[in-house]
Structure formats: structure tokens, C-alpha cells
Motif scaffolding. Structure first.
Motif, PDB file in Angstrom:
ATOM      1  N   LEU A  30       0.855  -1.182   0.000  1.00 48.82           N
ATOM      2  CA  LEU A  30       0.000   0.000   0.000  1.00 48.82           C
ATOM      3  C   LEU A  30       0.891   1.231   0.000  1.00 48.82           C
ATOM      4  CD1 LEU A  30      -3.056   0.895   0.247  1.00 48.82           C
ATOM      5  CD2 LEU A  30      -2.531   1.288   2.653  1.00 48.82           C
ATOM      6  N   ASN A  31       0.706   2.072  -1.006  1.00 51.17           N
ATOM      7  CA  ASN A  31       1.518   3.279  -1.128  1.00 51.17           C
ATOM      8  C   ASN A  31       3.017   2.955  -1.074  1.00 51.17           C
ATOM      9  OD1 ASN A  31      -0.927   4.669  -1.154  1.00 51.17           O
ATOM     10  ND2 ASN A  31      -0.876   5.051   1.047  1.00 51.17           N
ATOM     11  N   GLY A  32       3.377   1.836  -1.678  1.00 51.17           N
ATOM     12  CA  GLY A  32       4.782   1.448  -1.758  1.00 51.17           C
ATOM     13  C   GLY A  32       5.339   0.770  -0.524  1.00 51.17           C
ATOM     14  N   GLN A  33       4.478   0.535   0.473  1.00 53.22           N
ATOM     15  CA  GLN A  33       4.939  -0.078   1.718  1.00 53.22           C
ATOM     16  C   GLN A  33       4.296  -1.449   1.917  1.00 53.22           C
ATOM     17  OE1 GLN A  33       7.318   1.366   3.666  1.00 53.22           O
ATOM     18  NE2 GLN A  33       7.378   2.963   2.084  1.00 53.22           N
ATOM     19  N   PRO A  34       5.070  -2.439   2.391  1.00 57.14           N
ATOM     20  CA  PRO A  34       4.485  -3.752   2.680  1.00 57.14           C
ATOM     21  C   PRO A  34       3.527  -3.665   3.861  1.00 57.14           C
ATOM     22  CG  PRO A  34       6.753  -3.659   3.448  1.00 57.14           C
ATOM     23  CD  PRO A  34       6.516  -2.384   2.691  1.00 57.14           C
ATOM     24  N   MET A  35       2.400  -4.338   3.757  1.00 55.00           N
ATOM     25  CA  MET A  35       1.373  -4.282   4.789  1.00 55.00           C
ATOM     26  C   MET A  35       0.916  -5.692   5.140  1.00 55.00           C
ATOM     27  SD  MET A  35       0.800  -0.970   5.278  1.00 55.00           S
ATOM     28  CE  MET A  35      -0.815  -0.903   6.046  1.00 55.00           C
ATOM     29  N   ARG A  36       0.524  -5.867   6.397  1.00 57.95           N
ATOM     30  CA  ARG A  36      -0.154  -7.079   6.839  1.00 57.95           C
ATOM     31  C   ARG A  36      -1.482  -6.676   7.455  1.00 57.95           C
ATOM     32  NH1 ARG A  36       1.919 -11.960   5.198  1.00 57.95           N
ATOM     33  NH2 ARG A  36       0.711 -12.854   6.912  1.00 57.95           N
ATOM     34  N   THR A  37      -2.513  -7.473   7.216  1.00 56.24           N
ATOM     35  CA  THR A  37      -3.808  -7.162   7.809  1.00 56.24           C
ATOM     36  C   THR A  37      -3.795  -7.512   9.297  1.00 56.24           C
ATOM     37  OG1 THR A  37      -4.672  -9.363   7.287  1.00 56.24           O
ATOM     38  CG2 THR A  37      -4.996  -7.621   5.626  1.00 56.24           C
ATOM     39  N   ASN A  38      -4.754  -6.931  10.001  1.00 52.39           N
ATOM     40  CA  ASN A  38      -4.944  -7.246  11.412  1.00 52.39           C
ATOM     41  C   ASN A  38      -5.946  -8.374  11.605  1.00 52.39           C
ATOM     42  OD1 ASN A  38      -3.259  -5.098  12.581  1.00 52.39           O
ATOM     43  ND2 ASN A  38      -4.766  -3.724  11.661  1.00 52.39           N
ATOM     44  N   ALA A  39      -6.384  -8.959  10.497  1.00 51.35           N
ATOM     45  CA  ALA A  39      -7.349 -10.054  10.531  1.00 51.35           C
ATOM     46  C   ALA A  39      -6.768 -11.272   9.821  1.00 51.35           C
ATOM     47  CB  ALA A  39      -8.654  -9.621   9.870  1.00 51.35           C
ATOM     48  N   LYS A  40      -7.227 -12.450  10.213  1.00 50.07           N
ATOM     49  CA  LYS A  40      -6.730 -13.704   9.649  1.00 50.07           C
ATOM     50  C   LYS A  40      -7.913 -14.594   9.267  1.00 50.07           C
ATOM     51  CE  LYS A  40      -4.021 -17.824  10.856  1.00 50.07           C
ATOM     52  NZ  LYS A  40      -3.254 -18.513  11.939  1.00 50.07           N
ATOM     53  N   ILE A  41      -7.897 -15.079   8.031  1.00 52.62           N
ATOM     54  CA  ILE A  41      -8.933 -16.013   7.607  1.00 52.62           C
ATOM     55  C   ILE A  41      -8.710 -17.352   8.307  1.00 52.62           C
ATOM     56  CG2 ILE A  41      -9.880 -17.322   5.665  1.00 52.62           C
ATOM     57  CD1 ILE A  41      -9.179 -14.950   3.868  1.00 52.62           C
ATOM     58  N   VAL A  42      -9.717 -17.784   9.078  1.00 54.06           N
ATOM     59  CA  VAL A  42      -9.609 -19.054   9.808  1.00 54.06           C
ATOM     60  C   VAL A  42     -10.577 -20.093   9.263  1.00 54.06           C
ATOM     61  CG1 VAL A  42      -8.805 -17.930  11.919  1.00 54.06           C
ATOM     62  CG2 VAL A  42     -11.265 -18.313  11.581  1.00 54.06           C
ATOM     63  N   SER A  43     -11.540 -19.662   8.434  1.00 47.18           N
ATOM     64  CA  SER A  43     -12.511 -20.605   7.894  1.00 47.18           C
ATOM     65  C   SER A  43     -13.085 -20.049   6.603  1.00 47.18           C
ATOM     66  CB  SER A  43     -13.633 -20.879   8.895  1.00 47.18           C
ATOM     67  OG  SER A  43     -14.322 -19.680   9.212  1.00 47.18           O
ATOM     68  N   MET A  44     -13.645 -20.944   5.778  1.00 43.78           N
ATOM     69  CA  MET A  44     -14.146 -20.518   4.466  1.00 43.78           C
ATOM     70  C   MET A  44     -15.283 -21.426   4.028  1.00 43.78           C
ATOM     71  SD  MET A  44     -11.926 -19.942   0.950  1.00 43.78           S
ATOM     72  CE  MET A  44     -10.967 -18.603   1.700  1.00 43.78           C
ATOM     73  N   TYR A  45     -16.246 -20.822   3.337  1.00 35.91           N
ATOM     74  CA  TYR A  45     -17.255 -21.571   2.597  1.00 35.91           C
ATOM     75  C   TYR A  45     -17.050 -21.264   1.123  1.00 35.91           C
ATOM     76  CZ  TYR A  45     -21.578 -22.814   0.285  1.00 35.91           C
ATOM     77  OH  TYR A  45     -22.479 -23.342  -0.600  1.00 35.91           O
ATOM     78  N   VAL A  46     -16.973 -22.300   0.291  1.00 38.27           N
ATOM     79  CA  VAL A  46     -16.790 -22.145  -1.146  1.00 38.27           C
ATOM     80  C   VAL A  46     -17.965 -22.829  -1.842  1.00 38.27           C
ATOM     81  CG1 VAL A  46     -15.250 -22.506  -3.105  1.00 38.27           C
ATOM     82  CG2 VAL A  46     -14.292 -22.169  -0.814  1.00 38.27           C
ATOM     83  N   ASP A  47     -18.665 -22.087  -2.690  1.00 41.52           N
ATOM     84  CA  ASP A  47     -19.875 -22.621  -3.313  1.00 41.52           C
ATOM     85  C   ASP A  47     -19.583 -23.490  -4.523  1.00 41.52           C
ATOM     86  OD1 ASP A  47     -22.763 -22.631  -3.104  1.00 41.52           O
ATOM     87  OD2 ASP A  47     -22.823 -21.489  -4.973  1.00 41.52           O
ATOM     88  N   GLN A  48     -18.564 -23.128  -5.314  1.00 42.96           N
ATOM     89  CA  GLN A  48     -18.246 -23.869  -6.530  1.00 42.96           C
ATOM     90  C   GLN A  48     -16.741 -24.105  -6.619  1.00 42.96           C
ATOM     91  OE1 GLN A  48     -19.899 -21.804  -9.936  1.00 42.96           O
ATOM     92  NE2 GLN A  48     -22.008 -21.963  -9.184  1.00 42.96           N
ATOM     93  N   PHE A  49     -16.357 -25.256  -7.143  1.00 41.16           N
ATOM     94  CA  PHE A  49     -14.955 -25.628  -7.258  1.00 41.16           C
ATOM     95  C   PHE A  49     -14.625 -25.904  -8.730  1.00 41.16           C
ATOM     96  CE2 PHE A  49     -16.201 -26.694  -2.957  1.00 41.16           C
ATOM     97  CZ  PHE A  49     -15.127 -26.285  -2.190  1.00 41.16           C
ATOM     98  N   PRO A  50     -14.215 -24.897  -9.483  1.00 38.11           N
ATOM     99  CA  PRO A  50     -13.824 -25.139 -10.878  1.00 38.11           C
ATOM    100  C   PRO A  50     -12.525 -25.930 -10.944  1.00 38.11           C
ATOM    101  CG  PRO A  50     -13.266 -22.901 -10.234  1.00 38.11           C
ATOM    102  CD  PRO A  50     -14.042 -23.491  -9.085  1.00 38.11           C
ATOM    103  N   ASP A  51     -12.156 -26.349 -12.139  1.00 40.60           N
ATOM    104  CA  ASP A  51     -10.937 -27.144 -12.312  1.00 40.60           C
ATOM    105  C   ASP A  51      -9.687 -26.407 -11.831  1.00 40.60           C
ATOM    106  OD1 ASP A  51     -12.426 -29.197 -13.361  1.00 40.60           O
ATOM    107  OD2 ASP A  51     -12.024 -28.668 -15.456  1.00 40.60           O
ATOM    108  N   ASN A  52      -9.708 -25.066 -11.939  1.00 41.87           N
ATOM    109  CA  ASN A  52      -8.546 -24.281 -11.506  1.00 41.87           C
ATOM    110  C   ASN A  52      -8.734 -23.690 -10.106  1.00 41.87           C
ATOM    111  OD1 ASN A  52     -10.552 -22.552 -12.355  1.00 41.87           O
ATOM    112  ND2 ASN A  52      -9.183 -21.139 -13.461  1.00 41.87           N
TER     113      ASN A  52
END
Length: 392
Positions: A30-52
Motif C-alpha cells: 500500500l503506497n509502496g509499503q508492505p502491509m499485513r492485515t490485522n485479521a486472519k482467515i480461519v474458515s471458508m465456505y466455497v460454493d463452486q470448485f472449478p478445475d482451476n
């Protein structure tokens, strides 16, 4: 770090799920600086799974679980809400279209499952909805209403309002706008939404704030140019807007023809099936969005301010693939909402744009020029006082 869940339609290379979720997993610049979020994905729901599909690889690499249902993802396999934020990204995948040409992405349906989980567990979390709230205004309005009733933050919309602007134009609050115009490219029910949000993030800063839209007009082909010649939209503003383009097509020819004011050469010949969305706001402002495929490949904006001798204009700058760094600004704002519990700018902006989109596509489908929109008169709000776009 705050645990968050992602609810997505599909997770493949350059899908919105990939360019947003990957930044929460790996960081971003962001604006030329490396950033890390303050949030972490711990779970996911995925509706469709294409070949890729990439979701399974990401889950294995970053250590989160993919769940079979949305409630299970929000509870991370447990019995109560286990996350402090939700990403709802329903932009890609194989879904049917309606008679208006809208893809029926299940944003509203997924959102309802999220809200039902909140109600059952008697806890809530901030929610981000990517792009439209819904393809139907009634559903979009219900989503906004449920966030207010449940007292949880809701953020929505496009990456365009937070992208880099060249030059870095921000209209002052309480600006006295006389007319505004945006330029976009791409397809209907897709990139036109981005251009409309770019327009709205500017016009909402006018004197009195947002007052709602009383009617829209939709024009195609030669009717677009005729409307410009008749003053429905401004050639001068189009000239100012495309002066910011990095991708003009053709060369200007000075032969006195009005279309050459745009600096794109013979715009009437270059633009492939142009279309125009005209917004008539309740306070009397008229704003236009022109889709000019073949004439420019940028998102642009121009406006005439009372007392100013010349229009102001800017480009909403989109970085090319594979970087798509304009999504970094959006992720930064989503992360801010998860951290603070408050949306950085009103979701009512996206609610209004969702309604304008649907109304314009209804006009197109019915073959009429103008549609009154009394339902959009109810969407009134004050813009954020802060500037939120990225800067170099």
C-alpha cells in the motif's frame, strides 16, 4: 489477530475471492509499503470448485478449514459464532442470468444465512459484501436494513472509489456541483457498476449530501451522441475526463466536428455500441456515465463546480494484471472495518448504485428511455468526511 471467515462463490486465479482473500493471507503493498492485515482467515465456505480452484491449496498452505455450509464456516465447525468479521465475495462462478442480463450471484441469499447465524448465536460481526449488494434493489435494501437492525457494520462496493486517482482529486464536502460525468468500459452488469460507484463516490460529496435519485435514463448507440449534442450530457466534461486517460484510442482531428472535443478522434466511430446512464438526483443535479468501449479503457471522472472556470477531472487508476494492486486499497479499508467495528464509508452508496444499475437495465430491457425511481428517493445519506483513496 482477529479471526474472520470468507464466504465465496469460487476461488480461482484473478477471481475477486483470490485478489481479496490472498491479501488477507499473504499481505499486500500500500503506497509502496508492505502491509499485513490485522485479521486472519480461519474458515471458508466455497460454493463452486472449478478445475482451476485455489481454495483447497490455500487452505492447506495457510491452515484454515473449508466448511460445507455458511453457518459452519462462521462457527468454524463449532457451536457458536467464532469469527469477528465476514468477507462475502460472490462475484465469479457459474450462475444463471435473468431477462435483464444480470448474473444472479447469491449475495443476498448468502447474506441471509450470515444474518440468521448471527441471530441464532446472539452475536454479530462486521460484514463486507463485494461489489453490488444484490441484483434486485428490494433485496439490497433488505440487506442494508438488516445490518442496521442487527447493529453490525456493513461495507460494500467496488475497488474503484479507493483506487489511486490521477491526479489525486477529492471534491470538498459541500461542493456545489453543476454537472458530473464518468466514463467506463467493459460489459453491462459488471464494469458499469464500477464506473457508477466511481461517479457516486464523487457526487455524494455535494452540498447537502446524498438526496436520492428520482429518475434514470438509459441510451444506446446513436442516441448517446444525440443526447450529447442536445446537452443532456456535456462534451466539455467528456473532453476533461478523457484528458486523464492513459489508453485513448485514435487521434484528434481538428475539423470542427464536436466529437473531436474529446481528444479521442472520431469518438462516434471508435466507441463500439456506446451506452449512457443518466442520473437525475432529487436535488436537481444531473450526472452521466458513458460506457465507451473502443474509445478508452479507463475509468474517468469530470465535474463542473460552481464558480470554477474549468472542469475538474481524474482517472481512477487500475494497475494491470497480475498485480491488480488497486484491490489493496479496498482490502485496507475492509481490514479497518474489522479492526474498528465501523464501516469507513456508508454502504448506502452501494445500495443506491445497486438500485440505479437495476433501473437502467430495466429501461434497456423495456426499450424505454426514462424510468422514475421513487424507491431510490429513500436512499439519503451523508458521505464520510475522510478521503479514502490510495495515493502513490
Amino acid at each position: 489477530m482477529k479471526p474472520i471467515a470468507a464466504v465465496v462463490t469460487e476461488y480461482r486465479y484473478l477471481s475477486h475471492a483470490q485478489v481479496i482473500c490472498d491479501r488477507f493471507l499473504s499481505g499486500y503493498a500500500l503506497n509502496g509499503q508492505p502491509m499485513r492485515t490485522n485479521a486472519k482467515i480461519v474458515s471458508m465456505y466455497v460454493d463452486q470448485f472449478p478445475d482451476n480452484d485455489l481454495s483447497r491449496e490455500r487452505a492447506e498452505r495457510f491452515g484454515f478449514n473449508i466448511h460445507p455450509t455458511i453457518p459452519s464456516a462462521l462457527r468454524n465447525g463449532g457451536h457458536a459464532l467464532a469469527v469477528e468479521g465476514v468477507l462475502l465475495i460472490a462475484e465469479h462462478g457459474q450462475y444463471p442470468q435473468n431477462e435483464l442480463g444480470q448474473t444472479l450471484y447469491p449475495r443476498h441469499e448468502f447474506f441471509r444465512q450470515i444474518v440468521k447465524t448471527f441471530q441464532q448465536d446472539q452475536r454479530t460481526a462486521p460484514v463486507f459484501v463485494d461489489k453490488h449488494l444484490s441484483y434486485e434493489f428490494e433485496k439490497a435494501e433488505r440487506m442494508a436494513r438488516e445490518s442496521k437492525r442487527g447493529n453490525f457494520a456493513l461495507m460494500a462496493g467496488s475497488s474503484i472509489p479507493v483506487a489511486i486517482r490521477l491526479p489525486p482529486l477529492e471534491l470538498p464536502l459541500e461542493s456545489e456541483l453543476e454537472e458530473a460525468l464518468a466514463v467506463g468500459y467493459g460489459g453491462l452488469d459488471s464494469y458499469d457498476f464500477h464506473a457508477l460507484e466511481g461517479l457516486q463516490c464523487m457526487t455524494e460529496r455535494r452540498k447537502g449530501g446524498e438526496t436520492g435519485v428520482q429518475a434514470v435514463e438509459y441510451l444506446e448507440g446513436e442516441e448517446v451522441w444525440k443526447a450529447g449534442d442536445e446537452g443532456v450530457w456535456s462534451w466539455e466534461l467528456l473532453e476533461s475526463a478523457v484528458s486523464r486517460s492513459d489508453t485513448p484510442q485514435g487521434n484528434a482531428v481538428e475539423d470542427g466536428r464536436p466529437e473531436n472535443l474529446v481528444g479521442l478522434g472520431y469518438a462516434r466511430e471508435l466507441a463500439k455500441n456506446p451506452c449512457a446512464y443518466i442520473l437525475h438526483y432529487a436535488d436537481g443535479l444531473r450526472a452521466s456515465m458513458l460506457m465507451l468501449n473502443g474509445a478508452a479503457n479507463d475509468f474517468l471522472f469530470a465535474a463542473r463546480l460552481r464558480g470554477e472556470p474549468a472542469p475538474v477531472s481524474t482517472q481512477f487508476f487500475l494497475t494491470p494484471t497480475p498485480g491488480v494492486h488497486h484491490f489493496s486499497g479496498l482490502v485496507h479499508k475492509i481490514d479497518e472495518m474489522f479492526e474498528t467495528g465501523a464501516a469507513p464509508y456508508p454502504a448506502d452508496r452501494t445500495l443506491l448504485v445497486s438500485g440505479v444499475m437495476e433501473a437502467c437495465l430495466k429501461a434497456r430491457h423495456a426499450g424505454v428511455r426514462r424510468i422514475e425511481t421513487p424507491e431510490l428517493l429513500k436512499v439519503q445519506y451523508q458521505p464520510s468526511a475522510k478521503s479514502h483513496f490510495m495515493r502513490y
